[in-house]
Design a protein around this motif. Structure first.
Motif, mmCIF file in Angstrom:
data_model
loop_
_atom_site.group_PDB
_atom_site.id
_atom_site.type_symbol
_atom_site.label_atom_id
_atom_site.label_comp_id
_atom_site.label_asym_id
_atom_site.label_seq_id
_atom_site.Cartn_x
_atom_site.Cartn_y
_atom_site.Cartn_z
ATOM 1 N N MET A 119 52.202 45.209 12.197
ATOM 2 C CA MET A 119 52.110 43.771 12.392
ATOM 3 C C MET A 119 50.959 43.490 13.362
ATOM 4 O O MET A 119 50.955 43.993 14.484
ATOM 5 C CB MET A 119 53.413 43.216 12.966
ATOM 6 N N TYR A 120 49.982 42.716 12.919
ATOM 7 C CA TYR A 120 48.876 42.306 13.790
ATOM 8 C C TYR A 120 48.220 43.509 14.470
ATOM 9 O O TYR A 120 47.948 43.505 15.668
ATOM 10 C CB TYR A 120 49.371 41.308 14.845
ATOM 11 N N THR A 121 47.973 44.534 13.689
ATOM 12 C CA THR A 121 47.312 45.744 14.196
ATOM 13 C C THR A 121 46.058 45.976 13.354
ATOM 14 O O THR A 121 46.146 46.239 12.169
ATOM 15 C CB THR A 121 48.265 46.951 14.111
ATOM 16 N N ILE A 144 52.663 46.579 16.770
ATOM 17 C CA ILE A 144 52.430 45.141 16.802
ATOM 18 C C ILE A 144 51.380 44.813 17.863
ATOM 19 O O ILE A 144 51.380 45.380 18.960
ATOM 20 C CB ILE A 144 53.746 44.364 17.066
ATOM 21 N N THR A 145 50.468 43.924 17.478
ATOM 22 C CA THR A 145 49.437 43.413 18.382
ATOM 23 C C THR A 145 48.667 44.554 19.037
ATOM 24 O O THR A 145 48.626 44.699 20.258
ATOM 25 C CB THR A 145 50.057 42.498 19.466
ATOM 26 N N SER A 146 48.044 45.375 18.214
ATOM 27 C CA SER A 146 47.271 46.486 18.743
ATOM 28 C C SER A 146 46.006 46.654 17.898
ATOM 29 O O SER A 146 45.747 45.881 16.973
ATOM 30 C CB SER A 146 48.112 47.769 18.747
ATOM 31 N N LYS A 147 45.215 47.668 18.213
ATOM 32 C CA LYS A 147 43.987 47.908 17.460
ATOM 33 C C LYS A 147 43.490 49.321 17.737
ATOM 34 O O LYS A 147 43.852 49.956 18.717
ATOM 35 C CB LYS A 147 42.897 46.892 17.832
ATOM 36 N N LEU A 149 52.400 47.030 5.594
ATOM 37 C CA LEU A 149 51.226 46.648 6.378
ATOM 38 C C LEU A 149 51.084 45.137 6.311
ATOM 39 O O LEU A 149 50.771 44.584 5.249
ATOM 40 C CB LEU A 149 49.989 47.356 5.843
ATOM 41 N N MET A 150 51.308 44.462 7.430
ATOM 42 C CA MET A 150 51.424 43.012 7.429
ATOM 43 C C MET A 150 50.524 42.387 8.494
ATOM 44 O O MET A 150 50.440 42.885 9.615
ATOM 45 C CB MET A 150 52.874 42.600 7.682
ATOM 46 N N PHE A 151 49.854 41.294 8.127
ATOM 47 C CA PHE A 151 49.060 40.505 9.070
ATOM 48 C C PHE A 151 48.078 41.381 9.844
ATOM 49 O O PHE A 151 47.886 41.214 11.056
ATOM 50 C CB PHE A 151 49.983 39.744 10.031
ATOM 51 N N VAL A 153 54.680 50.860 19.197
ATOM 52 C CA VAL A 153 53.358 50.695 19.813
ATOM 53 C C VAL A 153 53.126 49.208 20.007
ATOM 54 O O VAL A 153 53.137 48.444 19.035
ATOM 55 C CB VAL A 153 52.240 51.296 18.933
ATOM 56 N N TRP A 154 52.928 48.797 21.251
ATOM 57 C CA TRP A 154 52.600 47.402 21.539
ATOM 58 C C TRP A 154 51.329 47.344 22.370
ATOM 59 O O TRP A 154 51.257 47.927 23.448
ATOM 60 C CB TRP A 154 53.734 46.706 22.310
#
Length: 457
Positions: A214-216, A192-195, A235-237, A169-170
Motif C-alpha cells: 500500500m502506497y509503496t 505501507i507508505t514506503s519506498k 499491489l495497491m496504490f 514495513v512502515w
C-alpha cells in the motif's frame, strides 16, 4: 587495549569477556537464567557483542546502543506477554540466531517479536526463529533496515484480522526483507507508505496475502514463493514497481492483484492452479510441458480445479508492462477492468484457464507488441509460414461471454442452438464482434516457463 572486562550479574555466574579487534569492542557471554537480560544489555559498551547461551533468557529487552545480540543454538528470549520482546533503537543494532517468543497482543501498540524503531537505521534482524508473536518483525520507520533469513511463525489461533503480519514495513526507505520463511498470522509482508524497498526470495504459507503493498513506490518484489494463501501478491496504490520472478502456487482467490498500481514492470512471474502441488510433481519427469501429465491444449477437468479463481486481477492499473509471465489453471486467467489504460501485455503464456480473459469494457485492446503477442492454450490457429505467429488473430471473448457476465443465469442457454448461431455469425462476420481484447499476433508455442519450487516435504 588488551585488558579483559568482567560483568557480574546478581544470581548468575561471572560472565566471560573477550575484547574483539582494535576498536575495543568486547564479546560478552551471557548465561541463561532468571535475571532480566536487560541488565546485561545496559552494562555492555557500544559495539559489543552479547552472546546468549543455550536456554531461556528473560525479556523484554531494548537495545539503545549499537550492540550485536547473538544466540548460541538453543538460546531463547521470552517476553512476558506485554509489549514487544526485543526493541532496537540504536543505528546498526543486530539481533541474530535467537528464538524469540512472548510478545503482547495489542495491535495498536504494534507488539512484536522484534520492533525496529525509526532511530535504528540500518539495523539487522537475521536468522532468528520468531514464533507465536502478534507481529513477527516490525520495521517502523527504520531506513535501510534488513530482515533476512528468519523463520517467522505467527499466531495460529483466533481471527486472522486480529493477528499481526510476519513482517510489517512502515515508512522505511531502503529497507530489505529477504530470504525469510513466513507462515500464519495475517499477511506475510505488509508495506505501507514506503519506498525503495526490496522484498526478495521469501516463502509464504498459511497467510491471507503473501505480500501486501500500500502506497509503496519504486520498490522490488522478486523471486518470492506464495503457496496456498488467500492471495499471493496484492499491489495497491503503488507506482514504479519491479515485480519479477515470483511464484503463486495454488493460492485461493488471486495470484497477482494490481489495484491502482501504475508504471510497473511485471516480468517472469508464475501463477499456478489446477492440480495440487503433490499431484503435479508426481507427473513430472516427462519432456517439455508433458511434465504436467496434460497436453497444453487440453481443458482442465472438474477434479483439477484447485485455486486460484483469478491468476491476475487488474483494477484501474495503468501504464504497466506484463512480459514473460506464465498463468495456468485458473478459473479466469486475467480479469481486466475499471478503466485500466496503456498496459502492455505481450510474451505471456495463458495455459488451461477456464476463461482466459475477462475484460469489462468496450474499447478495442490489442495485446501484442513489436510483432509478438501471447500464447493461448485454447487457440486453434495455424502457423503455415512457420514464423511462430498464428496466422489469425485470437479473441478470448465474444458477445455471448459479455451476456453471461452481465446475466450469469443465462449459462443454461450456452449449448442452445440460438447461442451457437450467434457464435457462428461472429466467426463469419467479425464486424459484429464487440469491443474487447484481441491478440493480433498470438504465439503458436509458449515461452519458456520458470522453474517451479519443489513442494515442502
Amino acid at each position: 587495549m588488551t585488558a579483559g572486562r568482567t560483568i557480574v550479574l546478581a544470581g548468575l555466574a561471572a560472565l566471560a569477556v573477550s575484547l574483539a579487534g582494535q576498536a575495543g569492542a568486547a564479546q560478552v557471554e551471557v548465561a541463561a537464567g532468571e535475571t532480566a537480560l536487560q541488565a546485561a544489555v545496559d552494562s555492555a559498551a557500544d559495539g559489543d557483542t552479547l552472546v546468549l547461551g543455550s536456554g531461556e533468557h528473560r525479556g523484554p529487552v531494548v537495545l539503545r546502543k549499537r550492540l550485536i545480540l547473538e544466540g548460541r543454538p538453543g538460546a531463547i528470549v521470552r517476553g512476558h506477554g506485554r509489549g514487544s520482546v526485543i526493541v532496537l533503537e540504536a543505528p546498526g543494532a543486530v539481533v541474530r540466531g535467537l528464538t524469540i517468543r512472548g510478545s503482547g497482543s495489542d495491535l495498536a501498540a504494534m507488539d512484536s517479536g522484534v520492533f525496529v524503531a525509526k532511530t535504528a537505521r540500518a539495523a539487522v534482524v537475521d536468522r532468528n526463529r520468531i514464533e507465536g508473536n502478534l507481529f513477527g518483525v516490525y520495521l517502523h520507520g527504520a531506513e535501510d533496515a534488513v530482515a533476512s533469513g528468519n523463520t517467522i511463525i505467527g499466531l495460529q489461533e483466533g481471527r486472522t484480522n486480529e493477528a499481526g503480519n510476519g513482517v510489517s514495513v512502515w515508512n522505511a526507505p531502503g529497507a530489505k526483507v529477504v530470504d525469510n520463511d513466513i507462515s500464519f498470522g495475517r499477511d506475510g509482508i505488509f508495506s505501507i507508505t514506503s519506498k525503495r524497498n526490496v522484498f526478495s526470495r521469501n516463502r509464504f504459507t498459511n497467510v491471507r496475502f503473501a505480500v501486501h503493498y500500500m502506497y509503496t513506490n519504486e520498490s522490488e518484489i522478486s523471486d518470492n514463493v506464495s503457496s496456498g494463501n488467500a492471495i499471493g501478491f496484492a499491489l495497491m496504490f503503488s507506482n514504479r514497481l519491479i515485480v519479477r520472478g515470483n511464484v503463486s502456487d495454488h493460492d485461493r482467490d488471486q495470484g497477482l492483484v494490481l489495484n491502482y498500481a501504475n508504471g510497473s514492470q511485471v516480468i517472469g512471474n508464475t501463477v499456478l492452479g489446477g492440480l495440487q502441488p503433490a499431484e503435479r510433481w508426481a507427473r513430472r519427469g516427462q519432456q517439455g510441458d508433458a511434465e504436467h501429465g496434460v497436453p497444453l491444449r487440453d481443458e482442465p477437468s472438474a477434479g483439477d480445479r484447485i485455486g486460484p479463481e483469478k491468476c491476475v486481477f487488474i483494477y484501474n492499473a495503468n501504464q504497466n508492462r506484463f512480459r514473460g509471465n506464465w498463468f495456468e489453471g485458473c478459473e479466469i486467467g486475467i480479469h481486466f477492468t475499471a478503466g485500466s489504460e496503456g498496459n502492455e501485455v505481450a510474451g505471456n503464456a495463458f495455459v488451461r484457464n477456464r476463461n482466459q480473459v475477462k475484460y469489462v469494457g468496450t474499447r478495442h485492446l490489442d495485446w501484442s507488441a513489436a510483432g509478438r503477442g501471447n500464447f493461448w492454450s485454447d487457440n486453434p490457429g495455424f502457423d503455415l509460414n512457420g514464423d511462430g505467429i498464428a496466422d489469425t488473430a485470437y479473441r478470448p471473448n465474444d458477445l455471448v461471454d459479455k451476456v453471461l457476465w452481465t446475466a450469469p443465469a443465462a449459462k443454461v442457454l450456452t449449448n442452445s442452438p440460438s447461442v451457437q448461431v450467434i457464435r457462428w455469425a461472429q466467426s463469419q462476420f467479425p464486424a459484429i464482434l464487440p469491443g474487447g481484447v484481441v491478440d493480433t499476433r498470438p504465439l503458436i508455442a509458449p515461452p519458456p516457463r520458470p522453474d517451479l519450487p519443489r513442494p515442502a516435504r
